[in-house]
Design a protein around this motif. Sequence first.
Motif, PDB file in Angstrom:
ATOM      1  N   LEU A 273       0.860  -1.177   0.000  1.00  0.00           N
ATOM      2  CA  LEU A 273       0.000   0.000   0.000  1.00  0.00           C
ATOM      3  C   LEU A 273       0.895   1.225   0.000  1.00  0.00           C
ATOM      4  O   LEU A 273       1.758   1.371   0.870  1.00  0.00           O
ATOM      5  N   THR A 274       0.716   2.087  -0.984  1.00  0.00           N
ATOM      6  CA  THR A 274       1.567   3.254  -1.136  1.00  0.00           C
ATOM      7  C   THR A 274       0.747   4.437  -1.652  1.00  0.00           C
ATOM      8  O   THR A 274      -0.211   4.238  -2.399  1.00  0.00           O
ATOM      9  N   PRO A 275       1.138   5.658  -1.283  1.00  0.00           N
ATOM     10  CA  PRO A 275       0.441   6.817  -1.835  1.00  0.00           C
ATOM     11  C   PRO A 275       0.964   7.237  -3.213  1.00  0.00           C
ATOM     12  O   PRO A 275       0.430   8.142  -3.834  1.00  0.00           O
ATOM     13  N   SER A 276       1.981   6.574  -3.718  1.00  0.00           N
ATOM     14  CA  SER A 276       2.630   6.965  -4.967  1.00  0.00           C
ATOM     15  C   SER A 276       2.274   6.015  -6.113  1.00  0.00           C
ATOM     16  O   SER A 276       2.472   4.805  -6.013  1.00  0.00           O
ATOM     17  N   GLN A 277       1.791   6.583  -7.215  1.00  0.00           N
ATOM     18  CA  GLN A 277       1.503   5.798  -8.418  1.00  0.00           C
ATOM     19  C   GLN A 277       2.774   5.140  -8.965  1.00  0.00           C
ATOM     20  O   GLN A 277       2.752   3.997  -9.393  1.00  0.00           O
ATOM     21  N   GLN A 278       3.859   5.879  -8.945  1.00  0.00           N
ATOM     22  CA  GLN A 278       5.115   5.378  -9.484  1.00  0.00           C
ATOM     23  C   GLN A 278       5.618   4.170  -8.692  1.00  0.00           C
ATOM     24  O   GLN A 278       6.026   3.164  -9.270  1.00  0.00           O
ATOM     25  N   VAL A 279       5.576   4.260  -7.371  1.00  0.00           N
ATOM     26  CA  VAL A 279       6.012   3.147  -6.526  1.00  0.00           C
ATOM     27  C   VAL A 279       5.106   1.933  -6.751  1.00  0.00           C
ATOM     28  O   VAL A 279       5.576   0.803  -6.829  1.00  0.00           O
ATOM     29  N   ALA A 280       3.809   2.170  -6.887  1.00  0.00           N
ATOM     30  CA  ALA A 280       2.872   1.072  -7.125  1.00  0.00           C
ATOM     31  C   ALA A 280       3.200   0.352  -8.433  1.00  0.00           C
ATOM     32  O   ALA A 280       3.202  -0.883  -8.482  1.00  0.00           O
ATOM     33  N   ARG A 281       3.488   1.106  -9.489  1.00  0.00           N
ATOM     34  CA  ARG A 281       3.844   0.489 -10.779  1.00  0.00           C
ATOM     35  C   ARG A 281       5.124  -0.327 -10.660  1.00  0.00           C
ATOM     36  O   ARG A 281       5.228  -1.435 -11.185  1.00  0.00           O
ATOM     37  N   GLN A 282       6.121   0.220  -9.970  1.00  0.00           N
ATOM     38  CA  GLN A 282       7.395  -0.473  -9.827  1.00  0.00           C
ATOM     39  C   GLN A 282       7.241  -1.762  -9.022  1.00  0.00           C
ATOM     40  O   GLN A 282       7.803  -2.794  -9.387  1.00  0.00           O
ATOM     41  N   CYS A 283       6.494  -1.704  -7.943  1.00  0.00           N
ATOM     42  CA  CYS A 283       6.313  -2.892  -7.102  1.00  0.00           C
ATOM     43  C   CYS A 283       5.520  -3.968  -7.825  1.00  0.00           C
ATOM     44  O   CYS A 283       5.874  -5.147  -7.786  1.00  0.00           O
ATOM     45  N   PHE A 284       4.464  -3.570  -8.492  1.00  0.00           N
ATOM     46  CA  PHE A 284       3.607  -4.542  -9.164  1.00  0.00           C
ATOM     47  C   PHE A 284       4.307  -5.153 -10.365  1.00  0.00           C
ATOM     48  O   PHE A 284       4.151  -6.333 -10.652  1.00  0.00           O
ATOM     49  N   GLY A 285       5.112  -4.377 -11.046  1.00  0.00           N
ATOM     50  CA  GLY A 285       5.744  -4.853 -12.268  1.00  0.00           C
ATOM     51  C   GLY A 285       7.023  -5.625 -12.079  1.00  0.00           C
ATOM     52  O   GLY A 285       7.340  -6.509 -12.873  1.00  0.00           O
ATOM     53  N   THR A 286       7.783  -5.325 -11.049  1.00  0.00           N
ATOM     54  CA  THR A 286       9.113  -5.924 -10.934  1.00  0.00           C
ATOM     55  C   THR A 286       9.307  -6.847  -9.746  1.00  0.00           C
ATOM     56  O   THR A 286      10.223  -7.657  -9.762  1.00  0.00           O
ATOM     57  N   LEU A 287       8.495  -6.745  -8.721  1.00  0.00           N
ATOM     58  CA  LEU A 287       8.708  -7.565  -7.533  1.00  0.00           C
ATOM     59  C   LEU A 287       7.823  -8.807  -7.568  1.00  0.00           C
ATOM     60  O   LEU A 287       6.614  -8.723  -7.738  1.00  0.00           O
ATOM     61  N   LYS A 288       8.433  -9.947  -7.415  1.00  0.00           N
ATOM     62  CA  LYS A 288       7.711 -11.213  -7.495  1.00  0.00           C
ATOM     63  C   LYS A 288       6.769 -11.382  -6.301  1.00  0.00           C
ATOM     64  O   LYS A 288       7.161 -11.223  -5.162  1.00  0.00           O
TER      65      LYS A 288
END
Length: 104
Positions: free
Chosen positions: A34-49
Amino acid sequence: AVDVGAKAIIVYSESGTTARHIAKFRPGMPIAVLTPSQQVARQCFGTLKGCYAYVVNSLEEPEKLNAEVMRECRIAGVAAPGEPVVIVCGTQIGSGSTNQIKVE
């Protein structure tokens, strides 16, 4: 989380660093970031298994957010009532302040 038999790990993160540290161990359960940042959300969802990212308005009230997250976990079928879920968060506002782990 593995020792207590948790069904999920919930991470409150502003920068995504805590989620990266947890995901690198590849625990056998889903990690919800859970994050307030769109950018962090994209990075976590796309790159972290095993990570699923959700954008929230604010991380300033963790107790209120905990109740809402637990309710959503029950509705989504991630964890049934009585099953443990690990919540990793910080009590201070700002990046780099993760200092609390809860089992609910």
